[in-house]
Design an enzyme around this catalytic site. Structure first.
Site, short mmCIF file in Angstrom:
data_model
loop_
_atom_site.label_atom_id
_atom_site.label_comp_id
_atom_site.label_asym_id
_atom_site.label_seq_id
_atom_site.Cartn_x
_atom_site.Cartn_y
_atom_site.Cartn_z
N ALA A 1 -38.46 -10.61 28.03
CA ALA A 1 -37.39 -10.75 29.38
C ALA A 1 -38.12 -10.11 30.46
CB ALA A 1 -36.17 -9.96 29.21
N LYS A 45 -44.30 -3.30 15.21
CA LYS A 45 -44.37 -3.54 16.66
C LYS A 45 -45.25 -2.73 17.22
CE LYS A 45 -42.53 -5.36 20.34
NZ LYS A 45 -41.66 -4.99 21.07
N ASN A 104 -39.90 0.64 23.59
CA ASN A 104 -41.25 0.46 22.35
C ASN A 104 -41.58 1.93 22.14
OD1 ASN A 104 -41.59 -2.21 22.13
ND2 ASN A 104 -42.57 -2.48 24.14
N1 LIG Z 1 -39.25 -6.50 29.09
C1 LIG Z 1 -39.64 -7.10 27.84
O1 LIG Z 1 -39.92 -8.07 27.29
C2 LIG Z 1 -39.64 -6.06 26.55
C3 LIG Z 1 -39.77 -6.32 25.48
C4 LIG Z 1 -39.65 -5.43 24.41
C5 LIG Z 1 -39.67 -4.21 24.71
N2 LIG Z 1 -39.51 -3.70 25.88
C6 LIG Z 1 -39.26 -2.27 25.82
O2 LIG Z 1 -38.02 -1.94 26.41
C7 LIG Z 1 -38.03 -0.86 27.14
C8 LIG Z 1 -37.18 -1.43 28.67
O3 LIG Z 1 -38.34 -2.07 29.07
P1 LIG Z 1 -37.92 -3.16 30.42
O4 LIG Z 1 -38.93 -4.22 30.51
O5 LIG Z 1 -36.46 -3.55 30.52
O6 LIG Z 1 -38.22 -2.15 31.72
P2 LIG Z 1 -37.77 -2.25 33.36
O7 LIG Z 1 -37.77 -3.73 33.59
O8 LIG Z 1 -39.03 -1.58 33.92
O9 LIG Z 1 -36.61 -1.52 33.38
C9 LIG Z 1 -36.45 -0.31 33.39
C10 LIG Z 1 -35.27 0.09 34.15
O10 LIG Z 1 -34.83 1.53 34.06
C11 LIG Z 1 -34.53 1.98 35.45
N3 LIG Z 1 -34.46 3.40 35.16
C12 LIG Z 1 -35.49 4.25 35.29
N4 LIG Z 1 -35.27 5.55 35.20
C13 LIG Z 1 -33.86 5.53 35.41
C14 LIG Z 1 -32.81 6.32 35.65
N5 LIG Z 1 -33.26 7.78 35.63
N6 LIG Z 1 -31.59 6.03 35.61
C15 LIG Z 1 -31.43 4.98 35.79
N7 LIG Z 1 -31.87 3.92 35.50
C16 LIG Z 1 -33.37 4.15 35.42
C17 LIG Z 1 -35.59 1.29 36.29
O11 LIG Z 1 -34.86 1.34 37.66
P3 LIG Z 1 -35.45 0.72 38.89
O12 LIG Z 1 -35.10 -0.64 38.92
O13 LIG Z 1 -34.97 1.73 39.94
O14 LIG Z 1 -37.09 0.90 38.75
C18 LIG Z 1 -35.54 -0.17 35.70
O15 LIG Z 1 -34.36 -0.93 36.12
C19 LIG Z 1 -39.55 -0.35 27.36
O16 LIG Z 1 -39.65 0.58 26.79
C20 LIG Z 1 -40.22 -1.81 27.11
O17 LIG Z 1 -41.50 -1.48 26.67
C21 LIG Z 1 -39.43 -4.62 26.81
#
Ligand SMILES: NC(=O)c1ccc[n+]([C@@H]2O[C@H](COP(=O)([O-])OP(=O)(O)OC[C@H]3O[C@@H](n4cnc5c(N)ncnc54)[C@H](OP(=O)(O)O)[C@@H]3O)[C@@H](O)[C@H]2O)c1
Length: 300
Positions: free
Chosen positions: A124, A175, A98
């Site tokens: 998700a 967005k 984001n």
């Molecule tokens: N989820 C949604 O519905 C959604 C929708 C639109 C946009 N987004 C955007 O998409 C992006 C990702 O969101 P998300 O919801 O998928 O986040 P999330 O569920 O918090 O996943 C992030 C992942 O990154 C991992 N991570 C962090 N540092 C790392 C590193 N150095 N090496 C390897 N892995 C690492 C974390 O590991 P750990 O498991 O160890 O914590 C976690 O598994 C964000 O910018 C969010 O705003 C999300």
């Protein structure tokens, strides 16, 4: 067969890894901070188990054809530690995060030509370390250029709606308008139903109007009607929806407040545009998350 590394096996990374593996056309390598097993995914199009390869240390990384970064914005520096190995041969690196500063977050680590910013809309959540739920259609938008079209091609044959646009800047700012208003739920710790309140609705409009003003100063094409469109989208969403900033606060995690609202304040300041509602929201979230959010405080 393309080798695709996905850095960050969270909600977006897990779902994207599962869909890309399901095409049968790609070898998927998940880059994680801790060991994980097979991924169980539940999507509107079916449930299945994906079995990508998993790396747990950047030193294990070797060159791939594409890298997809799916960490939270505040984990970008950590994500970048994987790129030395994964992108050593010049592989494009798509940033699925984001905000509007995809390039800025990785500028110190890679040449601009390797970066592919992505507007990601993928409802998700990770419901357990290796269980993922995709709640609705996933959409991704990239700039219409050679790399952007190649990125879209990775998703051919999946229900993920990946597309190109001639104006990615406006797409990411649109967005951001939605994300900016989402801070209200993060502040009051109430799901989307809170947007039905008349006074909260007006606050949502104000947060978005500030985002529109700053986005326009940055060169995005944004219509005034967005303030109302965003509010009506929240009002017609399931009343119990919880956005990621709200979820992060509930879980006591760091939040993406800087990428979602802090950026509006910072860039507003640069253009001499006043952003009092976003400024207050940032100050309140930072104060309430002090400790978990210390990284954000130190960046201001
Ligand atoms: N989820 C949604 O519905 C959604 C929708 C639109 C946009 N987004 C955007 O998409 C992006 C990702 O969101 P998300 O919801 O998928 O986040 P999330 O569920 O918090 O996943 C992030 C992942 O990154 C991992 N991570 C962090 N540092 C790392 C590193 N150095 N090496 C390897 N892995 C690492 C974390 O590991 P750990 O498991 O160890 O914590 C976690 O598994 C964000 O910018 C969010 O705003 C999300």
């Amino acid at each position: 067969m393309s080798r695709i590394a996905i850095v960050g096996p969270g909600a977006v990374g897990g779902v994207v890894a599962a869909w890309l593996e399901k095409t049968g056309r790609h070898e998927i390598i998940l880059c994680a901070r801790r060991p994980i097993g097979e991924l169980h995914v539940d999507t509107p199009h079916g449930s299945w188990t994906a079995r990508p390869a998993v790396l747990t240390a950047p030193e294990q990384a070797t060159p791939v054809d594409w890298v997809l970064v799916t960490t939270k914005a505040y984990d970008s520096a950590g994500a970048a530690t994987w790129l030395k190995g994964l992108a050593a041969n010049g592989a494009p690196v798509a940033i699925l995060q984001n905000g509007v500063e995809h390039r800025e977050r990785f500028a110190a680590f890679l040449p601009a030509a390797q970066l592919v910013p992505v507007m990601v809309d993928c409802p998700a959540e990770r419901i357990a370390p290796t269980s993922f739920r995709q709640r609705g259609t996933a959409k991704m938008v990239v700039q219409d250029d050679a790399r952007g079209r190649e990125f879209v091609g990775l998703f051919a044959g999946t229900p993920i709606e990946a597309s190109v646009t001639a104006d990615l800047k406006s797409a990411v700012w649109r967005k951001l308008c939605t994300n900016a208003a989402g801070v209200i739920s993060g502040l009051v710790l109430q799901p989307t139903a809170v947007m039905q309140d008349e006074h909260i609705g007006e606050l949502s409009r104000q947060l978005v109007r500030e985002c529109i003003a700053v986005g326009r100063a940055e060169g995005a094409v944004l219509d005034d009607s967005l303030a109302e469109t965003v509010l009506q989208a929240y009002r017609s969403a399931p009343p119990d929806s919880i956005n990621s900033l709200h979820a992060d606060r509930l879980a006591g995690r760091t939040t993406e407040i800087d990428a979602r609202n802090g950026v509006i304040v910072r860039l507003g300041r640069k253009h001499g545009i006043s952003t009092p509602c976003n400024q207050m929201a940032v100050a309140l979230i930072e104060t309430m998350t002090r400790g978990a959010g210390s990284a954000e405080l130190s960046r201001r």
